[in-house]
Design a protein around this motif. Structure first.
Motif, PDB file in Angstrom:
ATOM      1  N   ALA A   1       1.064  -1.407   0.257  1.00  0.00           N
ATOM      2  CA  ALA A   1       0.052  -0.214   0.017  1.00  0.00           C
ATOM      3  C   ALA A   1       0.956   0.933  -0.040  1.00  0.00           C
ATOM      4  N   ALA A   2       2.117   1.236   0.745  1.00  0.00           N
ATOM      5  CA  ALA A   2       2.377   2.581   1.004  1.00  0.00           C
ATOM      6  C   ALA A   2       3.404   2.763  -0.181  1.00  0.00           C
ATOM      7  N   GLN A   3       3.634   1.400  -1.616  1.00  0.00           N
ATOM      8  CA  GLN A   3       4.255   1.732  -2.560  1.00  0.00           C
ATOM      9  C   GLN A   3       3.577   2.326  -3.894  1.00  0.00           C
ATOM     10  N   LYS A   4       2.209   1.945  -3.587  1.00  0.00           N
ATOM     11  CA  LYS A   4       1.314   2.429  -4.032  1.00  0.00           C
ATOM     12  C   LYS A   4       0.997   3.685  -4.471  1.00  0.00           C
ATOM     13  N   VAL A   5       0.991   4.473  -2.914  1.00  0.00           N
ATOM     14  CA  VAL A   5       0.250   5.749  -2.865  1.00  0.00           C
ATOM     15  C   VAL A   5       2.032   6.508  -2.571  1.00  0.00           C
ATOM     16  N   GLY A   6       2.788   6.609  -2.856  1.00  0.00           N
ATOM     17  CA  GLY A   6       3.407   7.222  -3.435  1.00  0.00           C
ATOM     18  C   GLY A   6       4.568   7.739  -2.027  1.00  0.00           C
ATOM     19  N   TYR A   7       4.532   6.634  -1.055  1.00  0.00           N
ATOM     20  CA  TYR A   7       5.526   6.419   0.258  1.00  0.00           C
ATOM     21  C   TYR A   7       5.721   5.191   0.365  1.00  0.00           C
ATOM     22  N   GLY A   8       6.810   4.727  -0.119  1.00  0.00           N
ATOM     23  CA  GLY A   8       7.236   3.174   0.274  1.00  0.00           C
ATOM     24  C   GLY A   8       8.549   3.681   1.008  1.00  0.00           C
ATOM     25  N   ASP A   9       9.280   4.856   1.269  1.00  0.00           N
ATOM     26  CA  ASP A   9      10.184   5.542   1.534  1.00  0.00           C
ATOM     27  C   ASP A   9      10.376   5.329   2.575  1.00  0.00           C
ATOM     28  N   ARG A  10       9.126   5.877   2.919  1.00  0.00           N
ATOM     29  CA  ARG A  10       8.483   5.819   4.472  1.00  0.00           C
ATOM     30  C   ARG A  10       7.798   4.681   4.569  1.00  0.00           C
ATOM     31  N   PHE A  11       8.196   3.640   4.835  1.00  0.00           N
ATOM     32  CA  PHE A  11       8.072   2.210   5.042  1.00  0.00           C
ATOM     33  C   PHE A  11       8.820   1.254   5.557  1.00  0.00           C
ATOM     34  N   GLN A  12       8.941   0.958   7.030  1.00  0.00           N
ATOM     35  CA  GLN A  12      10.458   0.378   7.717  1.00  0.00           C
ATOM     36  C   GLN A  12       9.707  -0.763   8.711  1.00  0.00           C
ATOM     37  N   SER A  13      10.965  -1.478   8.768  1.00  0.00           N
ATOM     38  CA  SER A  13      10.619  -2.039  10.398  1.00  0.00           C
ATOM     39  C   SER A  13      10.355  -1.691  11.542  1.00  0.00           C
ATOM     40  N   MET A  14       9.643  -2.494  11.953  1.00  0.00           N
ATOM     41  CA  MET A  14       9.456  -1.257  13.828  1.00  0.00           C
ATOM     42  C   MET A  14      10.722  -2.002  14.285  1.00  0.00           C
ATOM     43  N   PRO A  15      11.496  -1.444  15.587  1.00  0.00           N
ATOM     44  CA  PRO A  15      12.699  -2.250  16.757  1.00  0.00           C
ATOM     45  C   PRO A  15      11.828  -3.016  17.666  1.00  0.00           C
ATOM     46  N   LEU A  16      11.954  -3.978  17.784  1.00  0.00           N
ATOM     47  CA  LEU A  16      10.940  -4.468  18.660  1.00  0.00           C
ATOM     48  C   LEU A  16      11.669  -5.119  20.321  1.00  0.00           C
ATOM     49  N   ALA A  17      10.876  -4.996  21.489  1.00  0.00           N
ATOM     50  CA  ALA A  17      11.608  -6.401  22.211  1.00  0.00           C
ATOM     51  C   ALA A  17      10.744  -7.333  22.524  1.00  0.00           C
ATOM     52  N   ILE A  18      11.273  -7.973  21.713  1.00  0.00           N
ATOM     53  CA  ILE A  18      10.743  -9.428  21.059  1.00  0.00           C
ATOM     54  C   ILE A  18      12.416 -10.247  20.823  1.00  0.00           C
ATOM     55  N   SER A  19      12.382 -11.620  21.326  1.00  0.00           N
ATOM     56  CA  SER A  19      13.570 -12.795  20.740  1.00  0.00           C
ATOM     57  C   SER A  19      13.287 -13.411  19.813  1.00  0.00           C
ATOM     58  N   PHE A  20      13.648 -13.181  18.770  1.00  0.00           N
ATOM     59  CA  PHE A  20      13.944 -14.244  18.016  1.00  0.00           C
ATOM     60  C   PHE A  20      15.150 -15.275  17.425  1.00  0.00           C
ATOM     61  N   ASP A  21      14.485 -15.907  16.900  1.00  0.00           N
ATOM     62  CA  ASP A  21      15.035 -17.056  15.817  1.00  0.00           C
ATOM     63  C   ASP A  21      15.859 -16.236  14.955  1.00  0.00           C
ATOM     64  N   PRO A  22      16.953 -16.600  14.111  1.00  0.00           N
ATOM     65  CA  PRO A  22      17.222 -16.240  12.733  1.00  0.00           C
ATOM     66  C   PRO A  22      17.106 -17.174  11.922  1.00  0.00           C
ATOM     67  N   ASP A  23      17.351 -18.141  12.286  1.00  0.00           N
ATOM     68  CA  ASP A  23      16.338 -19.829  11.745  1.00  0.00           C
ATOM     69  C   ASP A  23      14.792 -19.835  11.234  1.00  0.00           C
ATOM     70  N   TRP A  24      14.185 -19.256  11.998  1.00  0.00           N
ATOM     71  CA  TRP A  24      12.846 -19.676  12.099  1.00  0.00           C
ATOM     72  C   TRP A  24      12.689 -18.981  10.789  1.00  0.00           C
ATOM     73  N   ASN A  25      11.357 -19.531  10.488  1.00  0.00           N
ATOM     74  CA  ASN A  25      10.238 -18.976   9.080  1.00  0.00           C
ATOM     75  C   ASN A  25       9.061 -19.585   8.902  1.00  0.00           C
ATOM     76  N   TYR A  26       8.339 -19.189   7.856  1.00  0.00           N
ATOM     77  CA  TYR A  26       7.263 -19.696   7.414  1.00  0.00           C
ATOM     78  C   TYR A  26       6.899 -20.772   6.524  1.00  0.00           C
ATOM     79  N   GLN A  27       8.042 -21.158   6.118  1.00  0.00           N
ATOM     80  CA  GLN A  27       8.506 -22.595   5.379  1.00  0.00           C
ATOM     81  C   GLN A  27       8.468 -23.563   6.621  1.00  0.00           C
ATOM     82  N   LEU A  28       9.180 -23.701   7.397  1.00  0.00           N
ATOM     83  CA  LEU A  28       9.132 -25.131   8.201  1.00  0.00           C
ATOM     84  C   LEU A  28       7.435 -25.459   9.221  1.00  0.00           C
ATOM     85  N   GLU A  29       7.960 -27.098   8.873  1.00  0.00           N
ATOM     86  CA  GLU A  29       6.744 -28.151   8.736  1.00  0.00           C
ATOM     87  C   GLU A  29       6.252 -27.191   9.821  1.00  0.00           C
TER      88      GLU A  29
END
Length: 528
Positions: free
Chosen positions: A145-173
């Protein structure tokens, strides 16, 4: 006879937990009085009969997860428990835009002054953006949506206080299965797991991947001797020789039991509403702190919160309840959109039906209804959720911060007082309109249908999860309640250290700024 502590901290949210930790590390004997429970994973609310609501007029009967306060034109949602707002916030930990400190703050408070304290918060809370390859479908929808309305440069990932495993992904069983949560013990000795995108961030993370304050700052303080007492509701504060007497009601077996403790120093950190109400009660009801500034209760802000549901057809994939509650946003705090300063984020909410039924089955109690739904209960990317194609946009911005808190009569109990809020939309309407206008553009870009809630479209009322102000910082008692160190004007060794001391809205999620200010308050207390 109560004993005397070096410091009594009232509240355990983003202000109280920080002060508790740092003062205990300095060697002070610290007592924390928290009105809510100390929650464990098995107590998180899931079913209808669980402890959902904290009722401030009957805390001995209803001391649940969320405190909802309703005022004329405004509803305020707050966490209740050891860890305060971190229990139910969306894990976004953002610095304020540097320009926010250029006016309205004491001259000692600048962006550069707060930088080392921001860094301490970032390190302590384990703040990171979501790893590559783990972005939610909601975030992808926002980016499109941001790209379509001309604000793609405003899109960003938010810094989160969450513990992540870099090896986890949606393709896992079976990716949402708890077997994929990597277990570890954090630096404060607390057992945690890594995020597997269960979507319950706001209701208690099932695997303790969310780095809430009860997993870092608070146990760090306890490791240094701090004592935390849950279910202790402070009523008022009274000066006495050598410090202060703190009078509270302890909740036990459905009863309120009066008690008190003494401290050389008292730090009030009960949140914007709680800290303001406590000082109002002490000044105006019990008359124990008569010199508190007449600025008390003023400059209250909702941080221009706007939560707007956006409905999509079945061919647009949203997966509303899967993944961390917020992972992405668009930042306009530079005032470049309609002259207003705000941020918009993708805001998820839990799969309530799945949580309730799963909890029923896990309890071991027989239920024909639960058994009938067994085939639909498996957590997964195709899980059943009647609201899976609803997107929620969260807006937060710089409003006029012109609300005023005060004490008034409780209509149900006329012999008692209650907190009142005088808030008018007029000077903040342009900020709300700007947020809604951009939300509409983002919705239409992907074929959605934005639904402006009735409480705003007709009633001109709002719901905020970012209450700020009421005990604002100032240079003297003529323009503030506390000084730049958080100390209450007229009362030595009485401090406020939470969102109440912000003199104006910050526009972005305020938790990190509140914690950084508390880090500074604690540092100056220890240094003096």
């Amino acid at each position: 006879m109560s004993q005397q502590f070096d410091v009594i901290v009232i509240g355990s949210g983003f202000g109280g937990s920080v002060v508790t930790c740092r003062l205990a590390e300095s060697g002070a004997r610290v007592l924390v009085l928290e009105r809510g429970r100390r929650w464990t994973k098995d107590q998180y609310p899931r079913q209808a009969k669980d402890a959902w609501i904290y009722e401030h007029t009957q805390p001995q009967k209803h001391n649940g997860w969320l405190d909802l306060r309703f005022f004329k034109g405004m509803a305020v949602a707050q966490g209740a428990g050891v860890g305060g707002g971190s229990l139910c916030y969306s894990s976004v930990v953002l610095e304020a835009n540097p320009t926010r400190f250029e006016q309205g703050w004491p001259p000692e408070i600048t962006y550069s002054e707060l930088q080392p304290y921001y860094d301490r918060v970032r390190k302590m809370m384990g703040v990171h953006p979501i790893p590559p390859g783990q972005h939610t479908q909601r975030a992808k929808l926002m980016e499109q949506a941001a790209q379509k309305v001309g604000y793609g440069d405003r899109f960003q990932s938010m810094p989160l206080a969450i513990s992540f495993d870099p090896d986890w992904n949606y393709q896992l069983e079976d990716p949402l299965n708890e077997k994929h949560s990597r277990q570890f013990v954090n630096a404060q000795g607390q057992k945690q797991g890594t995020c597997i995108h269960l979507g319950n961030c706001d209701l208690g993370c099932d695997v303790h991947a969310k780095n809430t304050l009860d997993l870092n700052y608070i146990p760090a303080g306890e490791n240094k001797g701090a004592e935390v007492r849950s279910l202790h509701l402070v009523r008022y504060i009274q000066p006495e020789e050598g410090g202060y007497r703190v009078i509270f009601d302890r909740i036990e077996n459905g009863q309120l039991i009066r008690g008190e403790e003494r401290g050389k120093i008292v730090v009030i950190a009960a949140g914007s509403l709680g800290s303001s109400e406590l000082l109002l009660n002490s000044r105006d009801k019990y008359r124990t702190l008569p010199k508190v500034s007449q600025q008390l209760g003023k400059n209250w802000s909702a941080n221009a919160n706007v939560l707007t549901p956006d409905f999509y057809s079945k061919d647009v994939e949203v997966r509303q309840s899967i993944g961390p509650t917020i992972t992405a946003g668009m930042d306009f705090t530079d005032g470049s959109f309609e002259g207003e300063s705000f941020i918009i984020e993708d805001d998820g909410f839990p799969n309530m039906l799945l949580n309730a039924i799963s909890s029923k089955l896990n309890s071991g109690k027989f239920s024909l209804f639960a058994l009938a739904l067994r085939n639909h209960l498996q957590r997964g990317l195709d899980e059943k959720n009647p609201l899976s194609n609803v997107m929620v946009w969260l807006g937060a911005g710089v409003d006029a911060a012109d609300g005023q808190l005060s004490l008034g009569r409780n209509w149900l109990k006329p012999w008692e007082t209650d907190l009142k809020l005088d808030w008018n939309i007029q000077r903040s309407k342009s900020a709300i309109d700007a947020i809604l206008n951009l939300q509409k553009q983002l919705s239409q870009a992907n074929g959605g249908k934005l639904y402006i809630p009735f409480y705003w479209s007709v009633l001109r009322s709002l719901l905020t999860v970012h209450p700020l102000g009421g005990c604002k910082m100032g240079t003297t008692a003529e323009d503030g309640v506390v000084d730049h160190k958080g100390e209450v004007f007229g009362y030595k060794n009485l401090y406020v250290a939470d969102g109440a001391i912000l003199p104006e809205a910050v526009g972005r999620n305020p938790s990190m700024t509140i914690a950084a200010l508390a880090e500074r308050v604690a540092h100056l207390m220890v240094s003096n």
